[in-house]
Write a protein that holds these residues in place. Structure first.
Motif, short mmCIF file in Angstrom:
data_model
loop_
_atom_site.label_atom_id
_atom_site.label_comp_id
_atom_site.label_asym_id
_atom_site.label_seq_id
_atom_site.Cartn_x
_atom_site.Cartn_y
_atom_site.Cartn_z
N TYR A 1 18.36 21.28 27.96
CA TYR A 1 16.88 21.08 27.75
C TYR A 1 16.27 22.30 27.02
N ARG A 2 16.84 23.72 27.46
CA ARG A 2 15.84 24.45 26.60
C ARG A 2 16.12 24.29 25.03
N SER A 3 17.51 24.05 24.74
CA SER A 3 17.54 23.83 23.37
C SER A 3 16.92 22.70 22.50
N PHE A 4 16.61 21.80 23.27
CA PHE A 4 15.99 20.59 22.76
C PHE A 4 14.49 21.06 22.60
N LEU A 5 13.95 21.51 23.55
CA LEU A 5 12.46 21.93 23.64
C LEU A 5 12.30 23.01 22.51
N VAL B 1 11.76 11.32 31.35
CA VAL B 1 10.57 11.83 31.75
C VAL B 1 10.16 13.23 31.23
N GLY B 2 11.23 14.06 30.89
CA GLY B 2 10.78 15.31 30.34
C GLY B 2 10.45 14.94 28.69
N ILE B 3 11.08 14.29 27.96
CA ILE B 3 10.63 13.88 26.80
C ILE B 3 9.24 13.48 26.65
N TRP B 4 8.81 12.57 27.65
CA TRP B 4 7.31 12.15 27.83
C TRP B 4 6.45 13.12 28.22
N ARG B 5 6.77 14.06 29.23
CA ARG B 5 5.93 15.16 29.69
C ARG B 5 6.89 16.37 29.67
N ARG B 6 6.86 17.25 28.36
CA ARG B 6 7.57 18.48 28.27
C ARG B 6 7.37 19.17 29.37
N GLN B 7 6.17 19.52 30.00
CA GLN B 7 6.15 20.59 31.12
C GLN B 7 7.30 20.19 32.20
N VAL B 8 7.45 18.86 32.23
CA VAL B 8 8.42 18.55 33.48
C VAL B 8 9.92 19.12 33.20
N MET B 9 10.17 18.97 31.80
CA MET B 9 11.45 19.67 31.16
C MET B 9 11.41 21.20 31.29
N TRP B 10 10.33 21.71 31.02
CA TRP B 10 10.21 23.24 31.20
C TRP B 10 10.57 23.61 32.54
N GLY B 11 9.72 22.99 33.36
CA GLY B 11 9.74 23.17 34.98
C GLY B 11 11.37 23.30 35.23
N THR B 12 11.89 22.19 34.86
CA THR B 12 13.50 21.87 35.47
C THR B 12 14.39 23.24 34.72
N SER C 1 8.55 28.91 20.47
CA SER C 1 9.05 28.90 21.96
C SER C 1 10.41 29.23 22.21
N ALA C 2 10.84 30.26 21.27
CA ALA C 2 12.23 30.80 21.49
C ALA C 2 12.01 31.85 22.79
N GLY C 3 12.94 31.75 23.52
CA GLY C 3 12.91 32.59 24.95
C GLY C 3 11.71 32.34 25.67
N LYS C 4 11.06 31.31 25.57
CA LYS C 4 10.01 30.79 26.64
C LYS C 4 10.32 30.90 28.02
N TYR C 5 9.74 31.51 28.93
CA TYR C 5 10.01 31.20 30.18
C TYR C 5 11.39 32.02 30.82
N LEU C 6 11.95 32.61 29.80
CA LEU C 6 13.27 33.17 29.77
C LEU C 6 13.31 34.48 30.54
N GLU D 1 17.45 27.85 35.60
CA GLU D 1 17.65 29.40 35.50
C GLU D 1 17.33 30.21 36.32
N GLY D 2 16.43 29.89 37.17
CA GLY D 2 15.94 30.62 38.07
C GLY D 2 16.96 30.44 39.55
N LEU D 3 17.56 29.62 39.71
CA LEU D 3 18.79 29.33 40.53
C LEU D 3 19.98 30.08 40.14
N ALA D 4 20.18 30.25 38.61
CA ALA D 4 21.49 31.00 38.49
C ALA D 4 20.92 32.36 38.46
N ASN D 5 19.97 32.71 37.93
CA ASN D 5 19.43 34.30 38.27
C ASN D 5 19.42 34.89 39.63
N GLY D 6 18.93 33.82 40.29
CA GLY D 6 18.68 34.30 41.98
C GLY D 6 20.02 34.30 42.61
N ILE D 7 21.05 33.61 42.35
CA ILE D 7 22.29 33.65 42.65
C ILE D 7 23.11 34.67 42.34
#
Length: 297
Positions: A264-268, A64-75, A276-281, A80-86
């Motif tokens: 996913y980040r590396s693929f995108l 699904v992420g390959i078909w819709r990249r925004q889904v993969m970026w959202g994941t 796109s390097a560091g996008k949403y990071l 990453e937000g989970l890791a940062n928050g914890i």
């Protein structure tokens, strides 16, 4: 080769059948007063069925992420937000550890106090100073286990490489993808399989084994009872060492999720290029001048 493919397909179908049956009958595994429900949780948490459900979900999400990249970026942003928050929350344990150690030294060396009592909400929790001293290990273990993926997102781990720094942008992303799939994920799965049963062996008796089938565990359920580990290294020392086993399971789960995010980040970034390097990071900053400071280290 064909036999291997058929084996994988068979286990995927069995996994979804068993999990579908479990989800349609939540009382079978959510009722913790039921001994058989406990054994089902023990079995499925480290089972082949669970592995193939996670594996299939990863494949579907990737497609699904390959078909819709925004889904993969959202994941990526979610994980990453989970890791940062914890990580940002648990990092405060470092300050708590320092303050508690100072308090222990003052109370023991200056005021000659032998125990500390804490009484929130009218309930008094009193333990010997040696208990509080040994309990500092739990803070340290929590920081290591729960902040590992946060440190990874923040690029805080030490990287030793002979090839990575000399290759181009897309070659680096290809190496990162291979590292996620061939190293991070398999190691996380392997550690999970051991740590899951290792944790339960210190929570219940009779002790479950990774080689037990669901039928054998359900037979053991007749004699199962909670037997949480409370053995310390000293008579009055810290006796909650089962929490270290829980932290090991949590650490493994977080590493696996971060492996997905990193893949996913590396693929995108591989597909979209250097822009796109560091996008949403979301990385922490110490403020102005940090880049110049880090450049000297």
């Amino acid at each position: 080769m064909l036999d291997g493919i058929l084996w994988v397909c068979k286990n995927i179908l069995l996994a979804f059948y068993n999990f579908g049956f479990a989800l349609s009958h939540p009382g079978l595994w959510l009722d913790w007063s039921d001994k058989k429900a406990i054994m089902r949780v023990v079995y499925y948490g480290g089972s082949v069925e669970f592995f193939f459900v996670v594996f299939t979900a990863f494949l579907v999400l990737t497609a699904v992420g390959i078909w819709r990249r925004q889904v993969m970026w959202g994941t990526v942003r979610l994980l990453e937000g989970l890791a940062n928050g914890i990580g940002r929350a648990v990092a405060w344990f470092g300050l708590l550890m320092v303050l508690q150690q100072i308090m222990i030294v003052f109370l023991q060396r200056i005021f000659r106090v032998s125990e500390i009592g804490v009484g929130p909400f009218g309930y008094t929790f009193t333990k010997d100073l040696s208990w509080w001293s040994e309990e500092l290990k739990l803070y340290n273990a929590a920081i290591v286990a729960l902040c590992a993926t946060y440190t990874f997102v923040q690029s805080g781990h030490v990287r030793v490489d002979l090839v990575y720094s000399a290759v181009g942008f897309r070659a680096k992303r290809a190496i990162d993808m291979a590292g996620s799939l061939l190293f991070m994920m398999p190691v996380a799965v392997l550690v999970w399989m051991y740590s899951w049963f290792f944790m339960w062996r210190h929570l219940i008796t009779p002790k479950p084994s990774a080689s037990d089938t669901i039928e054998r565990l359900l037979m053991k359920a007749r004699a199962v009872r909670w037997n949480v580990e409370t053995i310390g290294f000293s008579p009055n020392g810290f006796n909650g060492y089962f929490l270290f086993k829980v932290l090991l399971v949590a650490f493994t789960g977080l590493v696996f999720l971060q492996a997905i995010a990193f893949f996913y980040r590396s693929f995108l970034e591989f597909v979209e290029g250097e822009e796109s390097a560091g996008k949403y990071l979301d990385r922490d900053s110490l403020g102005a001048g940090e880049e110049a400071y880090e450049g000297t280290h």
